[in-house]
Scaffold this motif. Structure first.
Motif, PDB file in Angstrom:
ATOM      1  N   PHE A   1      24.064   6.656  -7.642  1.00  0.00           N
ATOM      2  CA  PHE A   1      24.906   5.942  -6.676  1.00  0.00           C
ATOM      3  C   PHE A   1      25.554   6.876  -5.665  1.00  0.00           C
ATOM      4  CE2 PHE A   1      24.902   2.905 -10.292  1.00  0.00           C
ATOM      5  CZ  PHE A   1      24.379   1.811  -9.616  1.00  0.00           C
ATOM      6  N   HIS A   2      25.046   8.092  -5.557  1.00  0.00           N
ATOM      7  CA  HIS A   2      25.592   9.029  -4.572  1.00  0.00           C
ATOM      8  C   HIS A   2      25.410   8.478  -3.155  1.00  0.00           C
ATOM      9  CE1 HIS A   2      26.723  12.616  -2.478  1.00  0.00           C
ATOM     10  NE2 HIS A   2      25.487  12.818  -2.002  1.00  0.00           N
ATOM     11  N   ASP A   3      26.545   8.284  -2.471  1.00  0.00           N
ATOM     12  CA  ASP A   3      26.567   7.751  -1.100  1.00  0.00           C
ATOM     13  C   ASP A   3      25.965   6.343  -1.000  1.00  0.00           C
ATOM     14  OD1 ASP A   3      27.868   9.927  -0.046  1.00  0.00           O
ATOM     15  OD2 ASP A   3      26.033  10.927   0.631  1.00  0.00           O
TER      16      ASP A   3
ATOM     17  N   ASN B   1      30.055   8.170  -6.598  1.00  0.00           N
ATOM     18  CA  ASN B   1      29.663   8.081  -5.183  1.00  0.00           C
ATOM     19  C   ASN B   1      29.699   9.454  -4.506  1.00  0.00           C
ATOM     20  OD1 ASN B   1      28.946   6.318  -2.915  1.00  0.00           O
ATOM     21  ND2 ASN B   1      30.942   6.890  -2.064  1.00  0.00           N
TER      22      ASN B   1
ATOM     23  N   VAL C   1      27.685   3.670  -2.370  1.00  0.00           N
ATOM     24  CA  VAL C   1      28.800   2.739  -2.532  1.00  0.00           C
ATOM     25  C   VAL C   1      29.728   2.845  -1.332  1.00  0.00           C
ATOM     26  CG1 VAL C   1      30.701   2.001  -4.012  1.00  0.00           C
ATOM     27  CG2 VAL C   1      28.654   3.064  -5.025  1.00  0.00           C
TER      28      VAL C   1
ATOM     29  N   PRO D   1      25.304   2.362   2.475  1.00  0.00           N
ATOM     30  CA  PRO D   1      26.160   2.053   1.329  1.00  0.00           C
ATOM     31  C   PRO D   1      26.449   0.550   1.222  1.00  0.00           C
ATOM     32  CG  PRO D   1      27.498   2.909   3.106  1.00  0.00           C
ATOM     33  CD  PRO D   1      26.072   3.008   3.573  1.00  0.00           C
TER      34      PRO D   1
ATOM     35  N   TRP E   1      33.605   4.983 -10.370  1.00  0.00           N
ATOM     36  CA  TRP E   1      32.658   4.708  -9.282  1.00  0.00           C
ATOM     37  C   TRP E   1      32.896   5.654  -8.105  1.00  0.00           C
ATOM     38  CZ3 TRP E   1      28.349   1.832  -8.789  1.00  0.00           C
ATOM     39  CH2 TRP E   1      28.069   0.897  -9.789  1.00  0.00           C
TER      40      TRP E   1
END
Length: 773
Positions: free
Chosen positions: A355-357, A348, A359, A266, A344
């Motif tokens: 953007f899954h996992d 996440n 950030v 991330p 966001w």
């Protein structure tokens, strides 16, 4: 048949019927006389006869005589105007509003003089040209016309030279100064990193004007209701705003341009938001240079779209408003940033989202420019609240791990929660400003800086950077070097503004280093926030003034304790002075804001006393080891070093400009419990220069702001440097710090926050006690 003549005859024949008779005019005059007499008698009875003293009579004469004289002057002016030809009176009606606008937007006296000069130039030059056009060139018979024309041309040329010629150096003592090179042995944080940069946009999917927020969005975001935080999105101006954007305050879109690194993550997340600008000239693309840099260094940057909150000419339809457009909307700007962070956080956690996992939601920072610079401070304050301060029916549920805030040339105090200034607690804070800022002409970021508190949590710091040559707009590539409207751009001194790319290099270096510290615990970059010389190789050649404080500083004298000038912040501490010409405490102020802090003024002058002046700060023994540092915030006071009561001094000698050539210097002396002393000059760190004169406009009469304000500089002295001078000195029993004014014959300074740092954080290796886990 001459139709105009017939119309004139008709008007003259109907005039007696259209105008009141003479008796009506006499009656109206009598009523006015009677009213004025009653008011004057009442005033005289209440304020003069009651508790009568003859000393009141001169004041009565002034209070009553002044309006009579003004009225007489107005009557004379009207009589003169009535005697002028109609062909000249009509253009005066056009010129008068322009002159009034110039007077009300600048310094009244100088703007009025400027308007009068312009009128004379136009009259003389135009009159002379008019005679020559009608009569042809006959110089012997046209001496008067030629003289008038010549006077107009000379005056116009002189005025153009005064306005457009390059200004003299505003800060001549700094022209020859060059920044010492103490660059840290680290990689330049302003250089691109190794990550491949990718971009996308998210938004409503229905933007009327920008494809990237319409069909071109990669992620469709939600809308939020900001109507309770926004004033004046109503009436005709609100309808026009809604008709342009296609939504109102109840359905604000969450939209942003995103630069992100290719990789697993991330990655830390940073939001940047613009300030006020023409809403039709979109501001959010102007931070692409930061997006490219941060993403290449492994940080996600989202440039947030809040253009729908910006100013627009269409708002001027509301003639009732003092400032047409939205009012006090900066709370909404800050709140929207937190709503973006909420979006966001959801992405996440959502499987299948790009953007899954990806950030690191525990490592977040905010950057804001201008009104956005105030907004990020507001967001930091709102982040920990459960309710909106001005309407508790609006619930907050944010609580993000906000590590740091950067404010670029911010405004301050346009929004005040419950009519108070916004406090910020428990975050790292950095603000930057330029002396050539033609929009926000005061370093208002220091007003927020003064209201940043650290609490008892992990290590936190606050820092300010004042950049000579930087303006307001060049931190955003869309705003460029014009800090005012295009119509008024000619008033700016563009010669004095540094190159735009060089100004953005300052932003690249400092913003990236700040994020390295607050998001990655790279405390080795911390020294450059105390002193720009630690980044000299990475910065353009100009002058920088740093301010700095941290949560590990031990205050010795902060001047906030009480009304007694001799007390100190340290328990048992005491301040004594000798041979000073001035000594008092003051509240710190900027051009437009109070700072909620206090400082001490110390002045010395050989004409006041022949003895050496000094200030001694004594306190119970402190264990200041070899790694300890003495710090102080200092500034030239910008005032005379002599007291007003000094009878033998002339007005000229009391001027703050009547000083030694060159900056000020004095001796810093440390004393241990055994009475052993060691000393270094202030110039061991740096001499103290006069206050910076900020002159972003071409001429004084174009600007109504003060040219200077107190900008403190952070001074730092390592105890180990003192100890070299006297092996018998024991820093473990430090009991005194003294300022001995023996290196400049006169001076007046302001001092704030004399402190002791037992060991700088960047020398501690970022232990668990000072870093987030």
């Amino acid at each position: 048949m001459r139709t105009p003549g017939r119309v004139r005859n008709i008007l003259l024949s109907t005039r007696p019927r259209l105008l009141p008779p003479a008796a009506a005019w006499r009656g109206a005059a009598a009523a006015i006389y009677l009213f004025a007499t009653v008011v004057s008698v009442a005033f005289f009875t209440i304020y003069i006869l009651q508790d009568f003293a003859w000393q009141k009579l001169p004041a009565f004469a002034v209070r009553t005589g002044t309006p009579i004289m003004l009225g007489a002057a107005a009557l004379i002016a009207i009589a003169i105007l009535n005697r002028l030809p109609l062909v000249y009176r009509l253009p005066l009606l056009v010129f008068a509003p322009m002159a009034l606008l110039a007077i009300t937007t600048g310094d009244d006296d100088e703007s009025a003089a400027f308007a009068a000069v312009v009128l004379l130039i136009l009259t003389f030059a135009g009159g002379g040209i008019g005679v020559l056009r009608q009569e042809g060139w006959r110089p012997r018979q046209q001496i008067g016309a030629l003289m008038v024309l010549t006077m107009g041309v000379i005056a116009a040329t002189t005025l153009l030279i005064v306005i457009f010629a390059p200004n003299e150096a505003a800060n001549p003592l700094r022209t020859a100064e060059r920044m010492d090179n103490r660059t840290l042995p680290l990689a330049n944080p302003g250089q691109r990193g190794d990550y491949t940069v990718q971009t996308l946009s998210y938004g409503s999917g229905a933007d009327r004007h920008r494809e990237m927020f319409a069909d071109g969005v990669s992620l469709v975001s939600r809308r939020v209701d900001g109507s309770r935080l926004i004033d004046n999105w109503e009436g005709i101006s609100g309808w026009l705003r809604t008709s342009y954007w296609g939504f109102d305050a109840t359905a604000l879109p969450l939209q942003a341009r995103v630069w992100y690194p290719a990789g697993e993550g991330p990655f830390p997340l940073v939001l940047i938001v613009h300030g006020n600008h023409r809403m039709e000239d979109y501001s959010d693309p102007g931070y692409a240079y930061l997006g490219e840099l941060f993403a290449s260094r492994g940080i996600i940057l989202a440039s947030v779209d809040e253009n729908f909150l910006n100013s627009t000419m269409s708002a001027s339809v509301d003639i009732r408003a003092d400032r047409p457009g939205l009012e006090e909307e900066n709370d909404a700007r800050g709140w929207l940033l937190l709503e973006h962070l909420r979006q966001w956080r959801d992405w996440n956690l959502a499987p299948g989202n790009p953007f899954h996992d990806k950030v690191d939601i525990e490592r977040i920072a905010l950057i804001g420019h201008s009104r956005g610079g105030e907004a990020v401070g507001i967001a930091a304050a709102f982040n920990s609240l459960q309710r909106y301060p001005d309407d508790a029916s609006v619930a907050f549920d944010f609580n993000f791990n906000l590590r740091g805030v950067i404010a670029i040339a911010p405004v301050y105090g346009q929004y005040k929660p419950r009519n108070r200034y916004t406090p910020v607690r428990g975050v790292n804070y950095f603000t930057i400003h330029g002396d050539m800022d033609g929009d926000v002409q005061s370093f208002e970021g220091m007003a927020q800086y003064s209201r940043v508190s650290f609490g008892d949590g992990p290590f936190r710091f606050r820092s300010g950077l004042y950049v000579l040559g930087a303006n307001h707009g060049q931190f955003n590539t869309r705003w460029k070097n014009l800090d005012t409207s295009l119509f008024n751009a000619w008033t700016l001194d563009l010669y004095g503004i540094m190159d735009g790319e060089a100004q953005r290099d300052v932003a690249r270096v400092y913003f990236s280093a700040f994020l390295e510290i607050v998001l990655r615990d790279r405390f080795e970059y911390l020294p450059m926030f105390k002193d720009a010389r630690y980044a000299a190789d990475w910065l353009p050649e100009t002058h920088f003034i740093n301010q700095y404080a941290s949560s590990v500083d031990l205050p010795l004298a902060a001047f906030e304790e009480d009304l007694d000038p001799v007390t100190m912040s340290t328990t048992g501490g005491r301040m004594t002075t000798l041979n000073l010409s001035k000594w008092h405490e003051i509240g710190n102020e900027l051009k437009y804001d109070d700072l909620d802090t206090h400082s001490a003024v110390f002045a010395w002058d050989e004409r006041f006393t022949e003895g050496t002046a000094r200030v001694d700060f004594t306190f119970p023994p402190l264990a200041a080891g070899q790694g300890s540092v003495i710090t102080a915030s200092l500034a030239d006071a910008g005032e005379s070093s002599l007291p007003d009561s000094f009878a033998d001094d002339s007005a000229a000698e009391k001027s703050p400009d009547n000083r030694e050539d060159g900056p000020l210097d004095w001796t810093i002396m440390l004393t241990d419990r055994q009475g052993e002393s060691v000393a270094l000059p202030l110039s061991h760190d740096a001499p103290l220069y006069p206050q910076v004169k900020a002159l972003p406009y071409r001429a004084d009469f174009l600007d109504n702001a003060d040219p200077s304000e107190v900008i403190f500089r952070h001074f730092e002295f390592a105890v180990r440097d003192f100890a070299v001078a006297n092996a018998a000195f024991d820093p473990g029993t430090l009991v005194g710090v003294s300022f001995v004014f023996n290196r400049s014959t006169r001076g007046a300074i302001i001092m704030d926050d004399l402190s002791l740092t037992l060991k700088p954080v960047h020398e501690q290796g970022a232990p668990d006690a000072t870093a987030d886990n």
